[in-house]
Scaffold this active site. Structure first.
Site, mmCIF file in Angstrom:
data_model
loop_
_atom_site.group_PDB
_atom_site.id
_atom_site.type_symbol
_atom_site.label_atom_id
_atom_site.label_comp_id
_atom_site.label_asym_id
_atom_site.label_seq_id
_atom_site.Cartn_x
_atom_site.Cartn_y
_atom_site.Cartn_z
ATOM 1 N N ASP A 1 0.881 -1.176 0.000
ATOM 2 C CA ASP A 1 0.000 0.000 0.000
ATOM 3 C C ASP A 1 0.914 1.221 0.000
ATOM 4 O O ASP A 1 1.662 1.434 0.966
ATOM 5 C CB ASP A 1 -0.892 -0.028 1.252
ATOM 6 C CG ASP A 1 -1.923 1.092 1.245
ATOM 7 O OD1 ASP A 1 -1.655 2.157 0.640
ATOM 8 O OD2 ASP A 1 -2.992 0.914 1.846
ATOM 9 N N SER B 1 0.154 11.097 -16.854
ATOM 10 C CA SER B 1 -1.156 11.327 -17.477
ATOM 11 C C SER B 1 -1.091 12.618 -18.265
ATOM 12 O O SER B 1 -0.356 13.550 -17.902
ATOM 13 C CB SER B 1 -2.201 11.450 -16.373
ATOM 14 O OG SER B 1 -3.415 11.929 -16.899
ATOM 15 N N TYR C 1 -6.728 15.939 -9.128
ATOM 16 C CA TYR C 1 -6.039 14.859 -9.849
ATOM 17 C C TYR C 1 -4.922 15.457 -10.721
ATOM 18 O O TYR C 1 -3.792 14.964 -10.706
ATOM 19 C CB TYR C 1 -7.039 14.074 -10.708
ATOM 20 C CG TYR C 1 -6.372 12.993 -11.536
ATOM 21 C CD1 TYR C 1 -5.836 11.870 -10.917
ATOM 22 C CD2 TYR C 1 -6.266 13.106 -12.923
ATOM 23 C CE1 TYR C 1 -5.212 10.869 -11.665
ATOM 24 C CE2 TYR C 1 -5.641 12.122 -13.676
ATOM 25 C CZ TYR C 1 -5.114 11.003 -13.046
ATOM 26 O OH TYR C 1 -4.488 10.031 -13.782
ATOM 27 N N LYS D 1 -0.845 14.860 -10.698
ATOM 28 C CA LYS D 1 -0.061 14.363 -11.835
ATOM 29 C C LYS D 1 0.948 15.421 -12.314
ATOM 30 O O LYS D 1 2.024 15.075 -12.801
ATOM 31 C CB LYS D 1 -0.988 13.915 -12.972
ATOM 32 C CG LYS D 1 -1.786 12.650 -12.630
ATOM 33 C CD LYS D 1 -0.876 11.419 -12.470
ATOM 34 C CE LYS D 1 -1.631 10.138 -12.215
ATOM 35 N NZ LYS D 1 -0.776 8.956 -12.074
HETATM 36 N N1 LIG Z 1 -7.330 4.986 -17.049
HETATM 37 C C1 LIG Z 1 -6.969 6.160 -17.524
HETATM 38 O O1 LIG Z 1 -7.696 6.760 -18.347
HETATM 39 C C2 LIG Z 1 -5.663 6.771 -17.097
HETATM 40 C C3 LIG Z 1 -5.173 7.858 -17.839
HETATM 41 C C4 LIG Z 1 -3.965 8.426 -17.471
HETATM 42 C C5 LIG Z 1 -3.256 7.935 -16.393
HETATM 43 N N2 LIG Z 1 -3.748 6.887 -15.667
HETATM 44 C C6 LIG Z 1 -2.974 6.427 -14.516
HETATM 45 O O2 LIG Z 1 -2.738 5.045 -14.648
HETATM 46 C C7 LIG Z 1 -2.460 4.488 -13.364
HETATM 47 C C8 LIG Z 1 -3.223 3.183 -13.247
HETATM 48 O O3 LIG Z 1 -4.596 3.450 -13.340
HETATM 49 P P1 LIG Z 1 -5.585 2.517 -14.176
HETATM 50 O O4 LIG Z 1 -6.128 3.300 -15.294
HETATM 51 O O5 LIG Z 1 -4.957 1.219 -14.450
HETATM 52 O O6 LIG Z 1 -6.797 2.397 -13.123
HETATM 53 P P2 LIG Z 1 -7.142 1.276 -12.034
HETATM 54 O O7 LIG Z 1 -7.577 0.032 -12.731
HETATM 55 O O8 LIG Z 1 -8.079 1.934 -11.099
HETATM 56 O O9 LIG Z 1 -5.753 0.978 -11.333
HETATM 57 C C9 LIG Z 1 -5.269 1.750 -10.270
HETATM 58 C C10 LIG Z 1 -4.471 0.844 -9.367
HETATM 59 O O10 LIG Z 1 -3.896 1.613 -8.320
HETATM 60 C C11 LIG Z 1 -4.138 0.919 -7.116
HETATM 61 N N3 LIG Z 1 -4.085 1.724 -5.911
HETATM 62 C C12 LIG Z 1 -4.925 2.698 -5.496
HETATM 63 N N4 LIG Z 1 -4.565 3.131 -4.269
HETATM 64 C C13 LIG Z 1 -3.482 2.402 -3.919
HETATM 65 C C14 LIG Z 1 -2.647 2.365 -2.777
HETATM 66 N N5 LIG Z 1 -2.880 3.168 -1.715
HETATM 67 N N6 LIG Z 1 -1.593 1.511 -2.752
HETATM 68 C C15 LIG Z 1 -1.357 0.694 -3.795
HETATM 69 N N7 LIG Z 1 -2.124 0.646 -4.889
HETATM 70 C C16 LIG Z 1 -3.168 1.502 -4.946
HETATM 71 C C17 LIG Z 1 -5.512 0.311 -7.300
HETATM 72 O O11 LIG Z 1 -5.692 -0.701 -6.317
HETATM 73 P P3 LIG Z 1 -7.121 -0.940 -5.576
HETATM 74 O O12 LIG Z 1 -7.936 -1.719 -6.543
HETATM 75 O O13 LIG Z 1 -6.732 -1.732 -4.382
HETATM 76 O O14 LIG Z 1 -7.682 0.382 -5.225
HETATM 77 C C18 LIG Z 1 -5.361 -0.218 -8.704
HETATM 78 O O15 LIG Z 1 -4.699 -1.441 -8.697
HETATM 79 C C19 LIG Z 1 -2.873 5.549 -12.350
HETATM 80 O O16 LIG Z 1 -1.715 6.155 -11.837
HETATM 81 C C20 LIG Z 1 -3.676 6.561 -13.178
HETATM 82 O O17 LIG Z 1 -3.569 7.854 -12.649
HETATM 83 C C21 LIG Z 1 -4.937 6.294 -16.003
#
Ligand SMILES: NC(=O)c1ccc[n+]([C@@H]2O[C@H](COP(=O)([O-])OP(=O)(O)OC[C@H]3O[C@@H](n4cnc5c(N)ncnc54)[C@H](OP(=O)(O)O)[C@@H]3O)[C@@H](O)[C@H]2O)c1
Length: 310
Positions: free
Chosen positions: A66, A143, A156, A160
């Protein structure tokens, strides 16, 4: 051949999940992947997918991590049996959507804690050893929201943007130690991100005025369209991580899509910020009057002071 040891944060879903599987099931078997999750109760689907892909059991391990808890980061580090991490992927992150004034007090600090302080904690745990070994790669999931402000995503984006400063600073310092830092700048990606927003999906609107609620509905319509037209599959994005990971001289930034680069360039070309702000207002709030007091269907409630769109 010595394998490349990769540790990834945030592997319960989305980009981290796909990247862990992609590397662990690489036919070369040249990666040992430590897929870390905030809560190990969520690890079942990762293992099922790994088995379905014929991933060699020796290529994947899960650990609890975490990013809000430095003890949890330290314990995860101590469980890496190779005693080293060659590639650290700081991917864990959480979104926060809605008008700034509607965010619950804890929501803002929680998102900053995960996205900013959590990344710092993880780096603090792994960088000293990389420095000692004079070798390492750090990939951070960035991002487009870290390169340009987006309405209703102020916190957010702030988090970032902070990662941009963090990584750029480290990218200047660390090459003499043989360590390279890269940001993988993602546009919209089809993951669980929108479902896992801090405070729930949709954004809190409690206590906000009618005009803000109207602008928020325009923003949501805009987002749906952008997602329809431009969202990428996580598999596509993970290949960008691989490009960075394999580059002999990694760049600071890799982009999962070029679609949003003209807007990012606009920010740099007009340093006053006016061109970017106007372009983003047009893109998101197309038909809205840009100045306060202009009224319109989403105008202020009777008796309320006029408010300009952000
Ligand atoms: N999806 C998009 O459109 C997008 C665009 C640009 C950037 N991003 C970035 O991509 C990254 C991954 O996001 P994603 O799109 O794959 O979404 P996601 O499926 O929601 O993945 C986010 C991950 O981060 C984990 N997380 C949250 N809080 C945490 C903590 N305290 N300690 C450890 N892990 C934690 C979540 O775990 P839990 O399930 O346990 O909460 C989940 O595994 C993020 O940094 C996000 O900002 C996403």
């Amino acid at each position: 051949m010595e394998r490349t040891v990769v540790l990834i944060t945030g592997c319960s879903s989305g980009i981290g999940w796909h990247l862990a599987l992609r590397l662990a099931s690489d036919p070369s078997r040249s990666f040992k992947v430590y897929a870390t999750l905030r809560d190990l109760k969520a690890q079942g689907p990762l293992w099922e997918a790994a088995r379905a892909r014929g991933c060699h059991p020796d290529c994947l391990e899960t650990l609890q991590l975490d990013v809000r808890d430095s003890d949890s980061v330290a314990v995860a580090r101590s469980r890496v049996t190779e005693g080293r991490v060659d590639v650290l992927v700081c991917n864990a992150g959480r979104g926060l959507l809605g008008p700034l004034e509607a965010h619950a007090a804890g929501a803002v600090s929680s998102v900053l804690d995960v996205n900013v302080a959590g990344t710092v904690r993880t780096l603090q745990a792994f960088l000293p050893d990389m420095k000692r070994r004079r070798s390492g790669r750090v990939l951070v999931t960035g991002s487009m929201g870290g390169l340009m402000g987006l309405p209703f995503n102020a916190v957010y984006c702030a988090s970032k943007f902070a990662l941009e400063g963090l990584c750029e600073s480290l990218a200047v310092l660390l090459p003499p130690f043989g360590i390279h830092v890269s940001l993988i700048e993602c546009g919209p990606v089809r993951t669980a991100f929108q479902d896992k927003l801090e405070g729930g999906p949709g954004g809190a609107l409690d206590g906000t005025d009618a005009q803000t609620r109207h602008l928020f509905s325009l923003y949501q319509r805009h987002c749906e369209q952008v997602f329809r037209e431009a969202a990428q599959d996580p598999e596509e994005v993970t290949e960008v991580f691989l490009t960075a990971l394999r580059a002999p001289r990694p760049a600071l930034r890799y982009f999962s899509t070029e679609r949003f680069l003209p807007l990012a360039r606009l920010r740099l070309d007009d340093s006053s910020g006016c061109s970017y702000v106007a372009a983003m207002q047009r893109a998101v709030f197309a038909d809205e009057p840009a100045e306060a007091g202009a009224g319109g269907p989403g105008g202020p409630e009777p008796g309320a002071p006029p408010a300009a769109p952000q």
